[in-house]
Design an enzyme around this catalytic site. Structure first.
Site, PDB file in Angstrom:
ATOM      1  N   ARG A 239       0.841  -1.209   0.000  1.00 17.65           N
ATOM      2  CA  ARG A 239       0.000   0.000   0.000  1.00 17.65           C
ATOM      3  C   ARG A 239       0.873   1.255   0.000  1.00 17.65           C
ATOM      4  O   ARG A 239       0.484   2.298  -0.521  1.00 17.65           O
ATOM      5  CB  ARG A 239      -0.977   0.012   1.185  1.00 17.65           C
ATOM      6  CG  ARG A 239      -1.797   1.304   1.251  1.00 17.65           C
ATOM      7  CD  ARG A 239      -3.044   1.223   2.116  1.00 17.65           C
ATOM      8  NE  ARG A 239      -2.826   0.596   3.384  1.00 17.65           N
ATOM      9  CZ  ARG A 239      -2.164   1.129   4.414  1.00 17.65           C
ATOM     10  NH1 ARG A 239      -1.636   2.337   4.319  1.00 17.65           N
ATOM     11  NH2 ARG A 239      -2.037   0.459   5.539  1.00 17.65           N
TER      12      ARG A 239
ATOM     13  N   TYR B 260     -16.024  14.674 -16.656  1.00 19.87           N
ATOM     14  CA  TYR B 260     -16.601  13.346 -16.450  1.00 19.87           C
ATOM     15  C   TYR B 260     -17.608  13.435 -15.296  1.00 19.87           C
ATOM     16  O   TYR B 260     -17.312  14.035 -14.254  1.00 19.87           O
ATOM     17  CB  TYR B 260     -15.462  12.364 -16.137  1.00 19.87           C
ATOM     18  CG  TYR B 260     -15.931  10.981 -15.829  1.00 19.87           C
ATOM     19  CD1 TYR B 260     -16.794  10.306 -16.700  1.00 19.87           C
ATOM     20  CD2 TYR B 260     -15.530  10.317 -14.668  1.00 19.87           C
ATOM     21  CE1 TYR B 260     -17.228   9.021 -16.410  1.00 19.87           C
ATOM     22  CE2 TYR B 260     -15.954   9.034 -14.384  1.00 19.87           C
ATOM     23  CZ  TYR B 260     -16.811   8.393 -15.254  1.00 19.87           C
ATOM     24  OH  TYR B 260     -17.237   7.123 -14.967  1.00 19.87           O
TER      25      TYR B 260
ATOM     26  N   ASP C 176      -6.924  17.268 -15.942  1.00 19.81           N
ATOM     27  CA  ASP C 176      -7.241  15.873 -16.249  1.00 19.81           C
ATOM     28  C   ASP C 176      -6.865  15.667 -17.716  1.00 19.81           C
ATOM     29  O   ASP C 176      -7.493  16.223 -18.622  1.00 19.81           O
ATOM     30  CB  ASP C 176      -8.735  15.608 -15.996  1.00 19.81           C
ATOM     31  CG  ASP C 176      -9.107  14.136 -16.227  1.00 19.81           C
ATOM     32  OD1 ASP C 176      -8.454  13.479 -17.054  1.00 19.81           O
ATOM     33  OD2 ASP C 176     -10.075  13.675 -15.595  1.00 19.81           O
TER      34      ASP C 176
ATOM     35  N   LYS D 114      -8.053   4.389 -19.731  1.00 19.21           N
ATOM     36  CA  LYS D 114      -8.306   4.833 -21.107  1.00 19.21           C
ATOM     37  C   LYS D 114      -7.051   4.666 -21.973  1.00 19.21           C
ATOM     38  O   LYS D 114      -6.529   3.578 -22.056  1.00 19.21           O
ATOM     39  CB  LYS D 114      -8.821   6.279 -21.067  1.00 19.21           C
ATOM     40  CG  LYS D 114      -9.943   6.506 -20.027  1.00 19.21           C
ATOM     41  CD  LYS D 114     -11.155   5.665 -20.346  1.00 19.21           C
ATOM     42  CE  LYS D 114     -12.376   5.879 -19.472  1.00 19.21           C
ATOM     43  NZ  LYS D 114     -12.274   5.771 -18.044  1.00 19.21           N
TER      44      LYS D 114
END
Ligand code: LCS
Length: 388
Positions: A55, A108, A180, A205
């Site tokens: 992590r 988005y 973004d 993407k």
């Protein structure tokens, strides 16, 4: 020597490993042994470099972070579980109760929902503006504005915002500019080069490109920005697992060559749609008719693979097209090798209030096409038959 993009995509992040493997090893482990108690204490105290717990950082993830940071010309990357995990980690790291965020209205859907429904509960204010309008951005700045958040080209309207000019406005106000860059990938656009402070990606993407991974990335410019992001990511826990990191690294090898084909196919298809009598409008940054075509030309290298359009028959005609195309598949997501078609108002942006959708130009008839790397003429013939 700084390599060109084709070379960078193959070699970025690829450091030597123990067995001299050419492909990056997958360190499928949750934790790492300490040589002895003092070694463990030194790693935790930050006195020695090394891996502790996945992590906190994992070598496969680190290779991917280094690769994307290099492609974006940034200081460091932070791999995340999804694009939304990247975006929300950045919000948590840079804004607190009483702060204000100026955000592109065409983003988005879940990004706008994060500000509208989640961060408001933590006392963070927001304004959604058309960030292609610099006056609107200036007017939205408040004394407590700490972040300007821009998606360019915006999902799904393809509105283009001038990164360099917005960076000046944000910095004058003492705010960070977050871009973004999902719709472009670093091959088509490098926001940090235009003055942005932080880049976020949905690597689901173009970066991965094969519709088989959900993942995100943050790229920062300085160590001062890296530290709060790493702290929040460690504590919120939205990290990318090593196997997903390996898959994205594999995808990046072909990013440059894929983007060339996405650019080329989408340009041809946008021109075909624009000339078609059944189409009422087309938005693609590479079309001369695009309202911000000149800005796109200035800050993008190619215009990427996403097109939005509306048919003269409106939503009914759009639905008919989505149900009758044979090559493009009816699915959300974008940026993969396969073409995908979808209807934002009832799918990706259904969670956005209707007024905000309308304000952002997301009409009920808008159809979004993510152009893959199939044969362009076949894609055009397929769209043509669906409009008969
Ligand atoms: N940013 C942009 C511009 C996006 O298009 C998406 C996802 C995200 C962030 C979030 O990334 P994720 O958490 O899904 O990795 N966009 C989607 C879309 O338009 N259709 O399906 C997902």
């Amino acid at each position: 020597m700084k390599h060109k993009m084709d070379t960078l995509c193959i070699h970025a992040g690829m450091t030597e490993n123990e067995h001299l493997a050419v492909a990056p090893p997958i360190y499928q482990t949750s934790t790492f042994k300490f040589r002895d108690a003092d070694h463990g204490a030194a790693l935790f105290a930050g006195k020695e470099e090394g891996y502790i717990y996945t992590r906190m950082l994992n070598p496969t993830v680190k290779a991917l972070e280094d690769a994307v940071a290099e492609l974006e010309n940034g200081h460091k990357g932070l791999g995340t579980a999804s694009g939304m995990a990247a975006i929300n980690t950045v919000f948590m790291a840079f804004v607190k109760a009483g702060d204000h965020v100026v955000c592109s209205e065409s983003v988005y859907g879940p990004t706008s929902t994060s500000l509208e429904k989640v961060l408001v509960e933590f006392g963070v204010e927001h304004s959604f503006v058309d960030t292609s309008d610099l006056e609107a951005v200036k007017n939205a700045i408040r004394p407590n504005t700490k972040m300007v958040y821009v998606e360019t080209p915006g999902n799904p309207t393809l509105v283009v915002s001038d990164i360099a000019e917005i960076a000046k406005i944000a910095h004058k106000a003492g705010a960070v500019l977050v871009v973004d860059n999902t719709f472009s990938s670093p091959v088509v656009q490098q926001p940090l080069e235009h003055g942005a402070d932080i880049v976020v990606h949905s690597m689901t993407k173009f970066l991965n490109g094969h519709a088989d991974v959900v993942a995100g990335m943050i790229v920062v410019k300085t160590e001062e920005q890296y530290k709060p992001c790493r702290y929040i990511l460690n504590h919120l826990g939205g990290i990318i697992p090593p196997f997903e990191a390996f898959l994205v690294l594999r995808g990046i090898k072909t990013l440059s060559i894929r983007m060339k084909k996405h650019n080329e196919n989408a340009q041809k298809i946008a021109e075909f749609l624009e000339a078609h009598p059944a189409v009422s409008w087309v938005k693609y940054p590479g079309l001369k008719s695009h309202p911000q075509h000149e800005i796109a030309k200035k800050q993008m290298n190619g215009y990427s693979g996403i097109i939005s359009f509306e048919l003269k028959g409106g939503l009914d005609a759009g639905k008919h097209m989505m149900n009758s195309v044979k090559i493009a598949q009816l699915a959300v997501s974008l940026g993969g090798v396969e073409s995908l078609i979808q209807h934002p108002a009832s799918m990706t942006h259904a969670g956005m209030p209707k007024e905000l959708r309308e304000q952002a130009g997301i009409t009920d008839g808008l159809v979004r096409l993510s152009v893959g790397i199939e044969d362009a003429d076949e894609l055009i013939a397929d769209l043509n038959q669906s409009m008969k």
